[in-house]
Design an enzyme around this catalytic site. Structure first.
Site, PDB file in Angstrom:
ATOM      1  N   ASP A 162      27.942  22.907   7.409  1.00 32.59           N
ATOM      2  CA  ASP A 162      26.557  22.553   7.031  1.00 32.59           C
ATOM      3  C   ASP A 162      26.315  23.131   5.362  1.00 32.59           C
ATOM      4  OD1 ASP A 162      23.639  21.903   7.758  1.00 32.59           O
ATOM      5  OD2 ASP A 162      23.275  23.818   7.079  1.00 32.59           O
ATOM      6  N   GLU A 215      46.213  28.050  12.760  1.00 35.07           N
ATOM      7  CA  GLU A 215      46.740  28.751  13.945  1.00 35.07           C
ATOM      8  C   GLU A 215      46.725  28.067  14.933  1.00 35.07           C
ATOM      9  OE1 GLU A 215      45.217  32.715  13.977  1.00 35.07           O
ATOM     10  OE2 GLU A 215      45.185  33.041  11.952  1.00 35.07           O
TER      11      GLU A 215
HETATM   12  C1  GLC Z   1      21.755  20.465   6.266  1.00 39.00           C
HETATM   13  C2  GLC Z   1      21.443  19.962   7.518  1.00 39.00           C
HETATM   14  C3  GLC Z   1      19.791  19.952   7.518  1.00 39.00           C
HETATM   15  C4  GLC Z   1      19.507  21.228   7.304  1.00 39.00           C
HETATM   16  C5  GLC Z   1      20.060  21.719   6.024  1.00 39.00           C
HETATM   17  C6  GLC Z   1      19.760  23.489   5.965  1.00 39.00           C
HETATM   18  O1  GLC Z   1      21.811  19.392   5.014  1.00 39.00           O
HETATM   19  O2  GLC Z   1      22.141  18.800   7.630  1.00 39.00           O
HETATM   20  O3  GLC Z   1      19.486  19.140   8.477  1.00 39.00           O
HETATM   21  O4  GLC Z   1      18.077  20.985   7.330  1.00 39.00           O
HETATM   22  O5  GLC Z   1      21.370  21.766   5.905  1.00 39.00           O
HETATM   23  O6  GLC Z   1      20.540  23.616   6.974  1.00 39.00           O
END
Ligand code: GLC
Length: 557
Positions: free
Chosen positions: A217, A268
């Site tokens: 993310d 790993e």
């Molecule tokens: C990313 C995720 C989104 C979230 C953001 C903060 O863009 O896909 O859903 O709100 O990160 O974590």
């Protein structure tokens, strides 16, 4: 023109094949909205396990689960309170093991979401930071600063959060902490070795428990340069537009040092664990995230941002295949996910091609008023054509739950039911992302269209009835059956990664061939066109008099 020199024909069993991800069809599950097995209105892990036969039958290679970790759901689970556990609202670690085994037994892989830029404000470390003094080791895990102004009563800078409102929040002793997203999502300090070690522990924890890959993310935000004086917001915007790593918050070169450590850990394992970066960076900066020394693959959102338009699609494909050939990664394709307006809806709205040729605004916003402009039938027809085009491309295809049902964005969710922080922090400007996160309809009737025995956590519209899984099962021309046939054929045909454009004299038609005789023809125009010779194995709508109708795609093999 053959744009990818790489061929990945191999005879390894999928369980040990280190290249399983290169051309995988990956299905994103948003766990809270997939299937509710325990009748509390929220989807859960047992619900995913229960639906594995459905997912296997759809013809998927891998499942990507959005966060299922303990969370207060300030941002739909992207506010993680404990990285090595399961949210009790969604199940237990035991349920996770059962689910993982069942996914593997069905011949699919499991990818989980890792949220490293920020934790939840409920995370034990953030609670400890709040209870600790200024300058303490506990505060050094996050980004705390004194305020500006005579008494520190103003935030350290004028930065705004991605969801709107200020990016700094003040704590009782007067200091401020940074959050690029909601205030319940404090940013970690990645300069701190303890954070780096803890994430290595988390990656190992899930890898040891059978997870095959990770979706990272906001992968481009971890490294920050917070040296004083902090530049103003206007300067951030200017630096971002340079695409050279000089913005202090986003896409700094130093972030790749973090991923080099992750890669060593991934390697790993046998087969190596995989990763895909969610990095909304300029395409010119994507390669390093996708490098084999880094995460190995990065989302390419270019098609998702484009209007349904032949030229745009062709140049995006050519550019991305060339880029992936250069890095050794495989391309990624995606039209829908939990952050954007569903593509059936985007394609049914008037094209919003701006000077930069993308529909960014439309992807993120569906103000209530746009519902009147929506041509639902055209949108779905184009979505089916676009998906079939995309499933014919070399590389991995990322699909989002519900798109196989042809779901549209759910508009008109009452304000009182909305959950997305982007709505609350931006009231009146953005409606947020709840419209693509409404729980799936499994049956045409029942409490929540078969999602569970309780009302769903986001309200479902009446039109879900006709699109429910069981309603589409028997209908030969349903979107669900189109996905099933296409994914089955794709598995048979997707062998080598090469693509060759076949010239034709209609600028509204794209035609490409794969070396094994597989041809994909997409008609973006308004009139039916002749198809080349060959057996049609699937088409997004029935052919008319042997011709490919408007807004349609066919595969020949
Ligand atoms: C990313 C995720 C989104 C979230 C953001 C903060 O863009 O896909 O859903 O709100 O990160 O974590």
């Amino acid at each position: 023109m053959s744009v990818s020199p790489r061929s990945v024909l191999n005879n390894e069993s999928p369980a040990t094949d280190p290249n399983w991800w290169r051309q995988a069809a990956v299905y994103q599950i948003y766990p809270r909205s997939f299937y509710d097995a325990n009748g509390d209105g929220l989807g859960d892990l047992k619900g995913i396990t229960a639906k594995i036969p459905y997912l296997k039958d759809l013809g998927l290679d891998a499942l990507w689960l959005s966060p299922f970790y303990p969370s207060e759901l300030a941002d739909g689970g992207y506010d993680v309170a404990d990285y090595r556990n399961v949210d009790p609202k969604l199940g237990t670690l035991e349920d996770f093991y059962t689910m993982t085994e069942a996914i593997h037994a069905a011949g699919m892989k499991l990818i989980v979401d890792i949220v490293p830029n920020h934790s939840s404000d409920q995370h034990a470390w953030f609670q400890e930071a709040l209870a600790s003094d200024k300058g303490s080791a506990a505060r050094a895990r996050y980004i705390f600063r004194d305020g500006s102004g005579e008494h520190g009563e103003l935030p350290p800078s004028d930065w705004t959060s991605i969801f709107g409102g200020p990016a700094w929040t003040r704590v009782p002793d007067g200091q401020w902490y940074l959050h690029l997203f909601a205030s319940e999502q404090p940013d970690f300090n990645w300069e701190n070795r303890e954070i780096r070690d803890d994430f290595l522990r988390t990656l190992r924890f899930w890898s040891d428990r059978g997870v095959d890959g990770f979706r990272i993310d906001v992968a481009h935000a971890l490294s920050k340069d917070l040296s004083e004086p902090l530049p103003p917001q206007a300067e951030l915007r200017r630096l971002e537009s340079l695409h050279n790593g000089s913005n202090p918050l986003w896409d700094r070169d130093a972030v790749h040092g973090i991923y080099a450590e992750w890669r060593a850990l991934f390697n790993e394992y046998t087969p190596p664990r995989t990763a895909v970066a969610e990095a909304w960076v300029d395409p010119s900066r994507r390669a390093r995230y996708a490098s084999p020394d880094g995460l190995g693959q990065a989302f390419n959102f270019d098609l998702l941002m484009a209007d349904f338009e032949a030229d745009a699609f062709a140049s995006i494909v050519t550019k991305n295949l060339a880029e992936s050939a250069a890095t050794g990664a495989s391309s990624t394709w995606v039209f829908s996910n939990h952050d954007v307006v569903r593509h059936a809806t985007r394609y049914g709205l008037p094209a919003r091609t701006g000077a930069d040729g993308n529909q960014d605004g439309k992807a993120w916003l569906l103000a209530g008023g746009h519902e009147a402009e929506l041509d639902r039938e055209l949108g779905l027809r184009r979505a089916r054509a676009a998906t079939l085009f995309m499933l014919g491309l070399p590389g991995s295809a990322y699909l989002y739950q519900g798109e196989e049902l042809g779901l549209h964005e759910v508009a008109g969710i009452p304000d009182a039911d909305r959950q997305d922080p982007a709505f609350f922090r931006n009231a009146g400007v953005e409606v947020g992302r709840d419209g693509c996160r409404v729980p799936l309809p499994w049956t045409p009737a029942g409490e929540s269209f078969g999602f569970g025995d309780a009302p769903a956590h986001l309200p479902q519209p009446g039109w879900f009835a006709g699109l429910a899984v069981s309603a589409q099962d028997a209908a030969g021309d349903s979107t669900l059956n189109l996905y099933r046939v296409a994914l089955a054929q794709r598995r048979r045909l997707q062998t080598v990664e090469e693509l060759e454009w076949i010239p034709n004299d209609n600028p509204q038609v794209l035609h490409f061939a794969r070396p094994n005789g597989w041809n994909v023809v997409a008609n973006f125009g308004g009139t039916a066109v002749k198809l080349p010779a060959g057996d049609v194995v699937v088409s997004s709508v029935p052919l008319r008099d042997g011709k490919l109708p408007a807004n349609a795609t066919a595969w020949l093999a």
